[in-house]
Design a protein around this motif. Structure first.
Motif, PDB file in Angstrom:
ATOM      1  N   VAL A 187      -4.986   8.105   7.208  1.00  0.00           N
ATOM      2  CA  VAL A 187      -3.621   7.631   6.949  1.00  0.00           C
ATOM      3  C   VAL A 187      -2.698   8.813   6.616  1.00  0.00           C
ATOM      4  O   VAL A 187      -1.548   8.882   7.077  1.00  0.00           O
ATOM      5  N   MET A 188      -3.235   9.750   5.830  1.00  0.00           N
ATOM      6  CA  MET A 188      -2.448  10.946   5.476  1.00  0.00           C
ATOM      7  C   MET A 188      -2.108  11.760   6.726  1.00  0.00           C
ATOM      8  O   MET A 188      -1.018  12.316   6.849  1.00  0.00           O
ATOM      9  N   TYR A 189      -3.080  11.811   7.636  1.00  0.00           N
ATOM     10  CA  TYR A 189      -2.863  12.547   8.882  1.00  0.00           C
ATOM     11  C   TYR A 189      -1.721  11.910   9.676  1.00  0.00           C
ATOM     12  O   TYR A 189      -0.818  12.599  10.163  1.00  0.00           O
ATOM     13  N   HIS A 224       7.043  15.686  -1.530  1.00  0.00           N
ATOM     14  CA  HIS A 224       5.767  16.331  -1.859  1.00  0.00           C
ATOM     15  C   HIS A 224       5.044  15.595  -2.989  1.00  0.00           C
ATOM     16  O   HIS A 224       3.834  15.421  -2.945  1.00  0.00           O
ATOM     17  N   ILE A 225       5.816  15.141  -3.968  1.00  0.00           N
ATOM     18  CA  ILE A 225       5.207  14.389  -5.090  1.00  0.00           C
ATOM     19  C   ILE A 225       4.595  13.090  -4.545  1.00  0.00           C
ATOM     20  O   ILE A 225       3.474  12.717  -4.904  1.00  0.00           O
ATOM     21  N   SER A 226       5.332  12.429  -3.680  1.00  0.00           N
ATOM     22  CA  SER A 226       4.830  11.183  -3.089  1.00  0.00           C
ATOM     23  C   SER A 226       3.564  11.423  -2.282  1.00  0.00           C
ATOM     24  O   SER A 226       2.676  10.569  -2.236  1.00  0.00           O
ATOM     25  N   LEU A 227       3.501  12.592  -1.645  1.00  0.00           N
ATOM     26  CA  LEU A 227       2.321  12.919  -0.844  1.00  0.00           C
ATOM     27  C   LEU A 227       1.065  13.042  -1.699  1.00  0.00           C
ATOM     28  O   LEU A 227      -0.049  12.928  -1.194  1.00  0.00           O
ATOM     29  N   VAL A 228       1.252  13.305  -2.972  1.00  0.00           N
ATOM     30  CA  VAL A 228       0.101  13.396  -3.874  1.00  0.00           C
ATOM     31  C   VAL A 228      -0.187  12.028  -4.488  1.00  0.00           C
ATOM     32  O   VAL A 228      -1.333  11.570  -4.510  1.00  0.00           O
ATOM     33  N   ILE A 229       0.871  11.386  -4.983  1.00  0.00           N
ATOM     34  CA  ILE A 229       0.681  10.134  -5.740  1.00  0.00           C
ATOM     35  C   ILE A 229       0.208   8.985  -4.841  1.00  0.00           C
ATOM     36  O   ILE A 229      -0.745   8.284  -5.174  1.00  0.00           O
ATOM     37  N   THR A 230       0.866   8.815  -3.716  1.00  0.00           N
ATOM     38  CA  THR A 230       0.580   7.643  -2.876  1.00  0.00           C
ATOM     39  C   THR A 230      -0.868   7.601  -2.390  1.00  0.00           C
ATOM     40  O   THR A 230      -1.507   6.544  -2.492  1.00  0.00           O
ATOM     41  N   PRO A 231      -1.446   8.703  -1.891  1.00  0.00           N
ATOM     42  CA  PRO A 231      -2.851   8.634  -1.467  1.00  0.00           C
ATOM     43  C   PRO A 231      -3.794   8.289  -2.620  1.00  0.00           C
ATOM     44  O   PRO A 231      -4.774   7.564  -2.424  1.00  0.00           O
ATOM     45  N   VAL A 232      -3.453   8.776  -3.806  1.00  0.00           N
ATOM     46  CA  VAL A 232      -4.302   8.485  -4.975  1.00  0.00           C
ATOM     47  C   VAL A 232      -4.290   6.982  -5.248  1.00  0.00           C
ATOM     48  O   VAL A 232      -5.344   6.355  -5.461  1.00  0.00           O
ATOM     49  N   ILE A 233      -3.100   6.387  -5.201  1.00  0.00           N
ATOM     50  CA  ILE A 233      -2.976   4.943  -5.451  1.00  0.00           C
ATOM     51  C   ILE A 233      -3.680   4.149  -4.339  1.00  0.00           C
ATOM     52  O   ILE A 233      -4.432   3.203  -4.616  1.00  0.00           O
TER      53      ILE A 233
ATOM     54  N   VAL B  26      -7.126  -1.208   4.775  1.00  0.00           N
ATOM     55  CA  VAL B  26      -6.810  -1.421   3.349  1.00  0.00           C
ATOM     56  C   VAL B  26      -5.973  -0.253   2.817  1.00  0.00           C
ATOM     57  O   VAL B  26      -4.965  -0.451   2.119  1.00  0.00           O
ATOM     58  N   VAL B  27      -6.368   0.967   3.173  1.00  0.00           N
ATOM     59  CA  VAL B  27      -5.620   2.143   2.705  1.00  0.00           C
ATOM     60  C   VAL B  27      -4.193   2.120   3.277  1.00  0.00           C
ATOM     61  O   VAL B  27      -3.218   2.367   2.559  1.00  0.00           O
ATOM     62  N   LEU B  28      -4.088   1.755   4.531  1.00  0.00           N
ATOM     63  CA  LEU B  28      -2.772   1.701   5.183  1.00  0.00           C
ATOM     64  C   LEU B  28      -1.882   0.640   4.518  1.00  0.00           C
ATOM     65  O   LEU B  28      -0.702   0.884   4.240  1.00  0.00           O
ATOM     66  N   LEU B  29      -2.487  -0.509   4.236  1.00  0.00           N
ATOM     67  CA  LEU B  29      -1.729  -1.583   3.573  1.00  0.00           C
ATOM     68  C   LEU B  29      -1.301  -1.159   2.172  1.00  0.00           C
ATOM     69  O   LEU B  29      -0.190  -1.463   1.730  1.00  0.00           O
ATOM     70  N   SER B  30      -2.187  -0.444   1.469  1.00  0.00           N
ATOM     71  CA  SER B  30      -1.847   0.031   0.124  1.00  0.00           C
ATOM     72  C   SER B  30      -0.675   1.007   0.190  1.00  0.00           C
ATOM     73  O   SER B  30       0.244   0.962  -0.644  1.00  0.00           O
ATOM     74  N   PHE B  31      -0.723   1.887   1.175  1.00  0.00           N
ATOM     75  CA  PHE B  31       0.363   2.843   1.399  1.00  0.00           C
ATOM     76  C   PHE B  31       1.690   2.110   1.547  1.00  0.00           C
ATOM     77  O   PHE B  31       2.679   2.430   0.890  1.00  0.00           O
TER      78      PHE B  31
END
Lengths: 305, 431
Positions: A187-189, A224-233, B26-31
Motif C-alpha cells: 500500500v505504501m508503494y 511526511h508525518i502522515s507517511l509515518v503515522i498512517t502506515p502504523v495505524i 484490510v490495510v488499504l481500507l484502514s488507509f
C-alpha cells in the motif's frame, strides 16, 4: 521624359477610354499600416473527449501533463519509493510462494516445475522493473503495470494458508507480522509512487506559475508525518483483524474458558474467514463511529474551542 | 479507485481463500478510513447524501470558519487592459489549515502576474493576501468569483470543497483606436455650433476661403498677408462647424460572431464603434447608437463624456444573438433622425436579404451612409475553417453585394482583418 509633339499633361492617357468610379484598392490602402495577422492561440478551443475507460473511472488514469525535470522534493520521493519497492519485492518473494499460482499449475502440467519458479520470479522482477522505470521516468502507465503485476503474484488458488516457502519461518506471530509488513509495503508503494506523480504535477504547476504554494516545506512536512503515522495505524488495524483468533477467544475466555479453547482451536477462526470476521468487527466499530458522526462532532468541538 | 481496489481484493481474497489479498485489502481500507477521518469526511458518509446536494452551511465544519474578501484595482477597463485583484482569505478557526484556494475567473481572462490558484497553510486566526493581475482581452461584462476553497487529506484521497460567494463585477470596454479624421461630413446645417464641418461658411475653426472686407467684420479675421499681396483688405472666412448627429448602427446578430472568438465581425464592429464614438464626441458631436441582434437596443443622441461611457457600456454588453433584418432597424429609426445625418453601419452584410432595400431607403432620404463591413470570410479563411473554393465563391457574392451598395451611393469598405480602422474609413471615402 517628354515625348516630342505632346504636352506635359496626362490627358492623352485617357483618350478613348471610359473612366469609371472604382472601389478603392484595399491592398494599397492597407499599405504599411498593418495589424497582426497572427491567429490567436485561444481562437480554436481545445476539446478533450474522454475515452470509454476514462469515463468509467471518472477521469484519466494516466496524467497527460509533461513534467519538468524533478526537483529535490520529487527526487526525495522517488528515492523513498524506490527503497520501498525493493523491500516490497523481497517481501513479495518471501510471502508469496509459487505453489497455487497459475503459472505453477501450467508448469506442473508440463512436468517442468522449475519453469513455474522461473515464471514466478520473472513476474516479481517484471513488477520491479516496471516500478523502477515508472518511478524514475514518472510514467504512470508503468506504475499501473507494476501494481497489477504485484497483485498478480499474490493471486493463488486453493490456498487458504500462508506458506513461507522461501524462508524457514515458523510461528504464527512472525508469519502474520511478515504478512502485515508485505501488505503495508504494498500500500505504501502504491501511495508513494502515486505521490511521485502527484508532486511532480504540483512541482510543474508551481514552476509554470499555474499554482502558487505558500510555505512548501510546511505542506511537505505534513505529508511526511502522515507517511509515518498512517502506515502504523493501518498496520495496527490489520494486526487486530489478523489476530482475531486470539482476540475473540480472549474476550470469550472471560466468560467461558471451554468455549474459548474451542474457538482457539477452530479452523474457521485461524483461516481467511477468521480474518474476514475480524475485518467485519473492526469496520463495524469504525462504521458506528462514522454513523454517530463522531469525527465531525470532534472537529466541531475543536473548531469552536 | 483505491476504495474499489480494496473491496475487489477483499472479495477476491475471500473467494480464493487467499490471506495475502485479504490483508492487503484490510490495510488499504484502514488507509482510506484514516484519511477520511482526517479529512473530516465523516459527516458526508453519515448523512448518506451526495456532496453536491449539500448547502454551503453544511459543506463541512473545517471550512465553516473561512471567509474571503476581494478588491479590484478598477471596475472598468478597455480591452487588453489589466485588472489587479487582491484576495484576502481569513481563517477564524483556532486550528491551522492546509488550503487550496482558487479564485474563479472568466474563461477568456489571462493571468499576467501572480496566480489565482494557491496552496497554503493558513495559521490559526490568521489571514493572507493573494495578489494577481489579469489581462482582459475581450469586451464584455465579467464577474470574478466565487472563491473555491478546498481542504483535503495529505494523501489526496478525500477532499471537501466550499464556494465562498464573493463576487466582483467589472466591465471591459471595446478598445479604441485613435482617429485623426473620420472623413464623415454632414451636409445639414444646424442651429448650434459644433465641430463637424458642413461645407458652408460660418463661425468655425477650419479655413474656408478669402473675401473682401465688409464693415463689421472683426479685425482678427483680416488676412494681412493677403492685404499686402492684393492691395485690398481681405478677411479669412472659416468653414461653419455645427453639431452633427452621428448614428452608429452595429450588427449584433448571431451571424456577426462567425469566426474565431477574438477575431470576428462583432469584435471589430464594436471596436470601430467605440473608436468612432470617442472621436465624434471629442468633437462635441451628438452620437447615437443602435445595436440590433435579437432586439433593437438604441441609445439616443447626446454629447459629452457621459454619453461615451453609456455607449461603451452598451457596446461592451452587445451579444451575438437573433437575426433582426436591417430594414426593421432603419424603418424604426428613420422617423427619429435628422435628414442628411451621417449614418455609419458596422455589419458583416451576411444573411440579410433586406440590406439593399434598407440602404436604398436611407440614401433616398439623403442620409450620408458609410458601411464598414468586417469580412467574416477572411476570419474564417485565416482560421483555416474555409477552403479556397468556398472562399472564392462567397467572396464573389460579397463583392457583388458591395458593388450594389456602392451603386446606391453608400460609402462601403470591405474591412479586411489586417486593416486599421482609420485606413478602412479612408478607403470607404475613396481616399
Amino acid at each position: 521624359m517628354a515625348i516630342p509633339g505632346q504636352t506635359g499633361d496626362t490627358a492623352h492617357l485617357y483618350e478613348g477610354k471610359t473612366v469609371r468610379a472604382a472601389p478603392p484598392s484595399r491592398k494599397k490602402l492597407a499599405g504599411q499600416m498593418k495589424g497582426s495577422k497572427e491567429i490567436p492561440k485561444d481562437a480554436v478551443p481545445d476539446v478533450h473527449i474522454p475515452t470509454f475507460v476514462e469515463s468509467m473511472f471518472g477521469g484519466p488514469l494516466v496524467p497527460r501533463m509533461r513534467f519538468l525535470p524533478a526537483d529535490k522534493m520529487v527526487q526525495t520521493l522517488q528515492m523513498l519509493a524506490g527503497v520501498v519497492m525493493i523491500l516490497l519485492g523481497v517481501l513479495t518473494y518471501v510471502v508469496t510462494p509459487v505453489s497455487g499460482t497459475l503459472w505453477f499449475a501450467f508448469s506442473d502440467m508440463l512436468g517442468v516445475e522449475v519453469l513455474g519458479v522461473v515464471l514466478h520470479l520473472t513476474v516479481v522482477l517484471a513488477a520491479l522493473g516496471c516500478g523502477f522505470w515508472g518511478i524514475f521516468q514518472r510514467d504512470a502507465r508503468f506504475l499501473l503495470a507494476s501494481y497489477v503485476l504485484f497483485i498478480l503474484v499474490s493471486l493463488r488458488f486453493a490456498s487458504s494458508k500462508v506458506t513461507f516457502q522461501w524462508l524457514p519461518i515458523e510461528g504464527e506471530f512472525i508469519e502474520k507480522i511478515l504478512l502485515i509488513m508485505y501488505a503495508v509495503f504494498l500500500v505504501m508503494y502504491m501511495e508513494l509512487t502515486n505521490s511521485v506523480i502527484r508532486f511532480s504535477m504540483l512541482d510543474t504547476s508551481i514552476r509554470t506559475g499555474e499554482v502558487y504554494v505558500m510555505n512548501v516545506k510546511k505542506v511537505l512536512n505534513r505529508y511526511h508525518i502522515s507517511l509515518v503515522i498512517t502506515p502504523v495505524i493501518a498496520a495496527a488495524v490489520a494486526f487486530l483483524t489478523l489476530m482475531i483468533n486470539i482476540v475473540i477467544p480472549a474476550i470469550v475466555g472471560l466468560f467461558s474458558e471451554i468455549t474459548a479453547t474451542r474457538l482457539r482451536e477452530s479452523v474457521e477462526l485461524t483461516s481467511v474467514y477468521g480474518v474476514a470476521l475480524g475485518t467485519m468487527i473492526v469496520f463495524l466499530v469504525v462504521a458506528a463511529v462514522f454513523g454517530a458522526n463522531l469525527p465531525a462532532r470532534f472537529q466541531k468541538f475543536r473548531e469552536s474551542a | 479507485m483505491f476504495g474499489s481496489l480494496a473491496i475487489a481484493l477483499y472479495m477476491l481474497g475471500l473467494t480464493l481463500r487467499n490471506q495475502q489479498l485479504v490483508t492487503v485489502a484490510v490495510v488499504l481500507l484502514s488507509f482510506l478510513t484514516w484519511a477520511a477521518l482526517k479529512a473530516g469526511h465523516a459527516d458526508v458518509a453519515a448523512s448518506g447524501r451526495r456532496l453536491e446536494e449539500k448547502t454551503d452551511e453544511e459543506a463541512g465544519v473545517s471550512l465553516s470558519n473561512l471567509s474571503a474578501m476581494r478588491k479590484l484595482s478598477s471596475a472598468r477597463v478597455f480591452e487588453d487592459g489589466e485588472v489587479e485583484v487582491t484576495l484576502r482569505v481569513q481563517n477564524h478557526s483556532p486550528l491551522s489549515k492546509v488550503l487550496e484556494v482558487r479564485d474563479s475567473l472568466p474563461e477568456v481572462m489571462r493571468i499576467k502576474k501572480g496566480a489565482n490558484y494557491i496552496l497554503m497553510e493558513l495559521g490559526p486566526r490568521r489571514e493572507t493576501m493573494i495578489e494577481y493581475t489579469v489581462e482582459c482581452p475581450l469586451r464584455g461584462f465579467y464577474t470574478i468569483g466565487p472563491v473555491a476553497v478546498r481542504i483535503q487529506d495529505t494523501f489526496g484521497f478525500f477532499h471537501r470543497e466550499k464556494e465562498l460567494h464573493v463576487y466582483d463585477d467589472f466591465l471591459v470596454f471595446p478598445k479604441t483606436e485613435d482617429l485623426k479624421d473620420a472623413f464623415v461630413k454632414s451636409k445639414v446645417p444646424k442651429i448650434f455650433t459644433g465641430a463637424v464641418n458642413i461645407r458652408q461658411p460660418g463661425p468655425g475653426s477650419e479655413f474656408y476661403n478669402l473675401r473682401e472686407y465688409i464693415p463689421g467684420d472683426p479685425m482678427k479675421s483680416i488676412n494681412w498677408s493677403a492685404y499686402a499681396r492684393m492691395g485690398k483688405v481681405m478677411v479669412n472666412e472659416r468653414e461653419r462647424d455645427a453639431v452633427s448627429d452621428i448614428i452608429i448602427i452595429i450588427d449584433s446578430r448571431a451571424v456577426a460572431e462567425t469566426g474565431p472568438v477574438s477575431r470576428n465581425s462583432l469584435v471589430y464592429g464594436t471596436r470601430a464603434a467605440a473608436s468612432l464614438a470617442q472621436f465624434f464626441l471629442s468633437r462635441r458631436d451628438s452620437v447615437g447608437l443602435v445595436v440590433y441582434g435579437d432586439e433593437i437596443v438604441s441609445v439616443d443622441r447626446d454629447t459629452g463624456k457621459k454619453q461615451l461611457y453609456v455607449l461603451l457600456t452598451k457596446l461592451a454588453g452587445a451579444m451575438a444573438r437573433g437575426n433582426t433584418p436591417l430594414q426593421v432597424v432603419t424603418n424604426r429609426i428613420l422617423p427619429h433622425i435628422n435628414r442628411g445625418s451621417p449614418i455609419i453601419v458596422l455589419s458583416c452584410l451576411e444573411d440579410d436579404a433586406t440590406i439593399v432595400n434598407a440602404i436604398r431607403d436611407l440614401r433616398a432620404r439623403d442620409f450620408d451612409v458609410t458601411i464598414l463591413t468586417p469580412s467574416s470570410l477572411e476570419f474564417e479563411f485565416d482560421a483555416r475553417r474555409l477552403d479556397r473554393t468556398g472562399y472564392e465563391v462567397l467572396k464573389t457574392e460579397r463583392d457583388i453585394l458591395i458593388s450594389e451598395l456602392r451603386g446606391l451611393g453608400a460609402f462601403v469598405m470591405d474591412w479586411e482583418p489586417d486593416m486599421l480602422l482609420s485606413t478602412a474609413l479612408a478607403g470607404a471615402r475613396g481616399f
